[in-house]
Design a protein around this motif. Structure first.
Motif, mmCIF file in Angstrom:
data_model
loop_
_atom_site.group_PDB
_atom_site.id
_atom_site.type_symbol
_atom_site.label_atom_id
_atom_site.label_comp_id
_atom_site.label_asym_id
_atom_site.label_seq_id
_atom_site.Cartn_x
_atom_site.Cartn_y
_atom_site.Cartn_z
ATOM 1 N N ARG A 4 -8.834 5.140 -2.298
ATOM 2 C CA ARG A 4 -8.430 3.768 -2.995
ATOM 3 C C ARG A 4 -8.366 2.537 -2.192
ATOM 4 N NH1 ARG A 4 -10.288 6.619 -6.267
ATOM 5 N NH2 ARG A 4 -8.937 8.051 -7.476
ATOM 6 N N ARG B 185 -5.250 5.421 0.861
ATOM 7 C CA ARG B 185 -5.349 4.167 0.392
ATOM 8 C C ARG B 185 -5.808 3.397 1.697
ATOM 9 N NH1 ARG B 185 0.309 3.965 -2.293
ATOM 10 N NH2 ARG B 185 -0.220 4.884 -3.980
ATOM 11 N N PRO C 54 0.623 8.446 -0.944
ATOM 12 C CA PRO C 54 -0.565 8.510 -0.604
ATOM 13 C C PRO C 54 -0.507 9.731 0.353
ATOM 14 C CG PRO C 54 0.240 6.625 0.375
ATOM 15 C CD PRO C 54 1.255 6.901 -0.538
ATOM 16 N N ALA D 174 0.718 -1.347 -0.119
ATOM 17 C CA ALA D 174 0.055 -0.040 0.005
ATOM 18 C C ALA D 174 0.879 1.345 -0.251
ATOM 19 C CB ALA D 174 -0.901 0.001 1.206
ATOM 20 N N VAL E 218 -2.292 5.988 4.490
ATOM 21 C CA VAL E 218 -2.606 4.408 4.309
ATOM 22 C C VAL E 218 -3.263 3.989 5.796
ATOM 23 C CG1 VAL E 218 -1.631 2.349 4.082
ATOM 24 C CG2 VAL E 218 -0.674 4.199 2.867
ATOM 25 N N ASP F 280 -4.033 10.396 -2.849
ATOM 26 C CA ASP F 280 -5.294 9.530 -2.449
ATOM 27 C C ASP F 280 -4.814 9.084 -0.926
ATOM 28 O OD1 ASP F 280 -6.684 9.883 -4.965
ATOM 29 O OD2 ASP F 280 -5.434 8.242 -5.876
ATOM 30 N N VAL G 120 -8.067 -1.445 -1.308
ATOM 31 C CA VAL G 120 -7.066 -2.755 -1.624
ATOM 32 C C VAL G 120 -7.816 -3.723 -0.687
ATOM 33 C CG1 VAL G 120 -5.106 -4.101 -1.659
ATOM 34 C CG2 VAL G 120 -5.095 -1.616 -1.952
#
Length: 106
Positions: free
Chosen positions: A88, A51, A18, A9, A21, A49, A90
């Motif tokens: 985003r 994450r 990012p 990440a 995170v 962004d 994951v």
């Protein structure tokens, strides 16, 4: 087990770094719509962004018993598909839970 996911990440490429995170596991009570972890970090003047890594996604099916709670959580994650979203997502889950993920065909 989370170390490889958290390393994935992050990045050392400054342009792709990012804003934040966040790593979470669903547990018995997955985060609700008002949980700040499901909201991108506010970084004025930065296009970075946030994450969100959802590790042990299987817990959504093995520990969380409420269908409504699961649906709200998955719907929140799916909001990241919006092109203007700065979140985003994951998701890490075992292959034997792919079928359960198909319960959310949105």
């Amino acid at each position: 087990m989370s170390a490889p996911i958290s390393q994935t990440a992050r990045t050392d490429v400054p342009a792709l770094r990012p804003a934040a995170v966040r790593i979470l596991t669903p547990g018995e009570r997955p985060p609700s719509a008002d949980d700040r972890r499901l909201t991108p970090k506010d970084t004025p003047g930065s296009p970075a962004d946030t994450r969100l890594v959802v590790d042990q996604f299987k817990e959504l099916y093995t520990l969380c018993q409420g269908l409504a709670e699961r649906t709200v959580f998955v719907d929140q994650l799916l909001e990241a598909r919006n092109p203007t979203s700065r979140l985003r997502v994951v998701i890490a889950t075992r292959a034997d839970f792919y079928g359960r993920c198909l319960e959310h065909l949105d």
